[in-house]
Design an enzyme around this catalytic site. Structure first.
Site, PDB file in Angstrom:
ATOM      1  CG  ASN A   1     -26.923  39.219 -34.301  1.00 39.44           C
ATOM      2  OD1 ASN A   1     -27.783  38.347 -34.352  1.00 39.44           O
ATOM      3  ND2 ASN A   1     -25.910  39.279 -35.122  1.00 39.44           N
TER       4      ASN A   1
ATOM      5  NE  ARG B   1     -33.470  44.226 -33.183  1.00 40.67           N
ATOM      6  CZ  ARG B   1     -32.963  43.619 -32.111  1.00 40.67           C
ATOM      7  NH1 ARG B   1     -32.587  42.357 -32.164  1.00 40.67           N
ATOM      8  NH2 ARG B   1     -32.851  44.264 -30.980  1.00 40.67           N
TER       9      ARG B   1
ATOM     10  CB  SER C   1     -24.409  46.278 -31.598  1.00 39.25           C
ATOM     11  OG  SER C   1     -25.244  46.326 -32.736  1.00 39.25           O
ATOM     12  CE  LYS C   2     -28.869  46.784 -25.323  1.00 37.97           C
ATOM     13  NZ  LYS C   2     -28.773  46.712 -23.895  1.00 37.97           N
ATOM     14  NE  ARG C   3     -29.569  51.004 -30.269  1.00 43.55           N
ATOM     15  CZ  ARG C   3     -30.413  52.012 -30.175  1.00 43.55           C
ATOM     16  NH1 ARG C   3     -31.002  52.470 -31.248  1.00 43.55           N
ATOM     17  NH2 ARG C   3     -30.679  52.565 -29.021  1.00 43.55           N
TER      18      ARG C   3
END
Ligand code: GLU
Length: 503
Positions: free
Chosen positions: A256, A467, A252-254
């Site tokens: 990766n 991030r 998931s883009k959260r």
């Protein structure tokens, strides 16, 4: 029989590595059997579909070295290949189902549906709404019809029993009909849902094998039943294991970057990324790690797909990419590097931000080096600033990241609107508030506007750098994130409200 496979992305966001993975396996299967591979755009969700997303998907798959025999951009005998252009076709098929009694018009209101769901939940029953729950008495149907009440068309599904679906990798899969709801086939605006459009198109486009992600297994009984209702030969189904983060959760883009464009921007070679996607759940007979697309196709065997969740691990991908880079001679490397670093459209977009700020060409790199790099080289000391202590720094970056994750149309106005509103909510001067973002994105504040930098770098690269900055500052553990999320909710709602009034 000529094998015909397809990939059917919905153009609702950035081109996802999962789409490329599924496309690759469909393409490999078709090529290995001397068949055809089709690209179809599933844009029945008109609110979320955009032409930019469609273009980005086509461009990204091409960049990876894939091509299709039929599709919206190349044409073909079974077009149109965009579902929004096939509306009338679906209307005819829905009518057939209604005529044969395999579907019904459902006049239930949203409140009625909610009440039924709540009742089921309270009773501990499955949440699936069955025809017996939904079909109204004839006189009530007539009354609502006469009133011109909106309706959807739903398919009839068995109330109980077991549906067996054959899967090329898993063999027969048994699914319980009681869990399957009376699926909406056509929405009240006359648009088909995914299920109807997908089955009708697969049939009309002569698709023989459907290779798709395992998240669609639960839809398979409905699809099989539709084939039965229409009297069509069922396609062969193959559900591929989902890609996973290194911690085994669903990619998931959260956690990766998931956009193919991010990997391009990071400077991965398309051949290496394609090679890596080919390694997801599959291996060459001799287990070698590095192989070309054509080598994969000539050795392809879908039976070699293993069902254990394949991990998409950036470190592994970097290693594989390094093998590809080492193989280039100096000229090849120089040419590929120059192509990557100075892509004309990207360079041209950057120049207006650079040109007014430099006196010599040698001023360019210090100002814009972050457009040619990946993650910035940072330490906690890089973030020192009078307006922040450790805690408020992490809060600003984490809340900022969450705001950035909410953006659907990535442009400078949207980024600015959200970050400025957040600064207001946190009661920090905008100038001060943006400082840690300058550091996260560019490594320095002596550069072009950080909002422009983010707009130009794109969503995945920008979010990845923020991030990364949070990690450098010690990260936000699960417990802390929970607490932060709680405080964030009110702030986020206030920002949303502000954005709505501004718009
Ligand atoms: N439009 C669906 C998707 O976005 C296609 C699923 C399928 O292959 O049936 O994944």
């Amino acid at each position: 029989m000529t094998v015909r496979t397809r990939v059917a992305p919905s153009p609702t966001g950035d081109p996802h590595v999962g789409t490329a993975y599924i496309a690759l396996f469909n393409l490999a299967f078709a090529r290995q059997h001397g068949g055809q591979f089709i690209l179809r755009i599933e844009d029945t969700d008109q609110q979320r579909s955009t032409p930019e997303s469609e273009q980005a998907i086509l461009d990204s798959l091409r960049w990876l070295g894939m091509s299709w025999d039929e599709g919206p951009d190349v044409g073909g005998e079974h077009g149109p290949y965009r579902q929004s252009e096939r509306r009338e076709i679906y209307g005819d098929y829905v009518q057939q189902l209604l005529d044969k009694g395999h579907a019904f018009k459902c006049y239930r209101t949203a409140e009625e549906l909610d009440a039924m769901r709540n009742e089921r939940q309270a009773a501990g029953n499955s949440m699936a709404l069955k025809p017996s729950d939904l079909i109204l008495p004839d006189d009530e149907i007539a009354r609502r019809e006469a009133e011109g009440a909106p309706y959807v068309v739903r398919m009839k599904v068995p109330e109980e029993g077991v549906c067996v679906v054959d899967d090329m990798l898993r063999g027969p899969i048994e699914l319980d009909w009681s869990q399957v709801d009376a699926q909406i086939l056509m929405k009240s605006d006359g648009m088909p849902t995914y299920h109807l459009a997908n089955v009708v198109d697969d049939h009309l486009m002569g698709i023989t094998h459907v290779i798709r992600g395992e998240e669609w297994i639960s839809s398979a009984p409905k699809h099989k039943l539709l084939y039965d209702y229409f009297g069509w030969d069922m396609v062969h189904l193959c559900h591929m294991p989902l890609l996973r983060n290194p911690d085994k959760s669903k990619l998931s883009k959260r956690k990766n970057p998931t956009s193919i464009m991010f990997y391009e921007r990071m400077g991965f070679m398309p051949e290496a990324l394609l090679n890596y996607l080919g390694r997801m759940g599959w291996s060459m007979p001799d287990e070698r790690e590095k192989f070309t697309r054509d080598e994969m196709f000539s050795h392809f065997d879908i039976k070699r797909v293993s069902l254990g969740g394949p991990v998409f691990d950036m470190e592994k991908l970097r290693w594989l990419n390094s093998l590809w880079l080492r193989e280039l001679d100096a000229e090849g490397f120089a040419a590929k590097y120059a192509d990557w670093a100075f892509k004309p459209e990207r360079t041209l977009a950057l120049i207006p931000h650079i040109q007014p700020r430099v006196e010599t060409f040698s001023d360019v790199a210090p100002l814009a080096g972050h457009f040619l790099s990946g993650m910035t080289d940072l330490t906690p000391a890089s973030f020192e600033h009078k307006a922040f202590d450790e805690e408020s720094l992490l809060t600003a970056l984490q809340y900022g990241l969450w705001q950035l994750e909410e953006i659907r149309h990535w442009d400078v106005e949207e980024i600015k609107g959200r970050l400025f509103a957040l600064a207001g909510q946190l009661d920090i001067k905008v100038r001060d508030f943006l400082y840690p973002f300058f550091i996260a994105i560019a490594g320095t504040s002596a550069t072009i506007s950080v909002l422009d930098s983010m707009a130009l770098l794109g969503p995945d690269m920008s979010r990845a750098r923020v991030r990364h900055a949070i990690q450098v500052l010690g990260g936000v553990g699960k417990k802390k994130a929970k607490k932060m999320e709680k405080d964030y909710r009110a702030i986020s709602a206030a920002i949303q409200e502000q954005l709505n009034t501004d718009a």
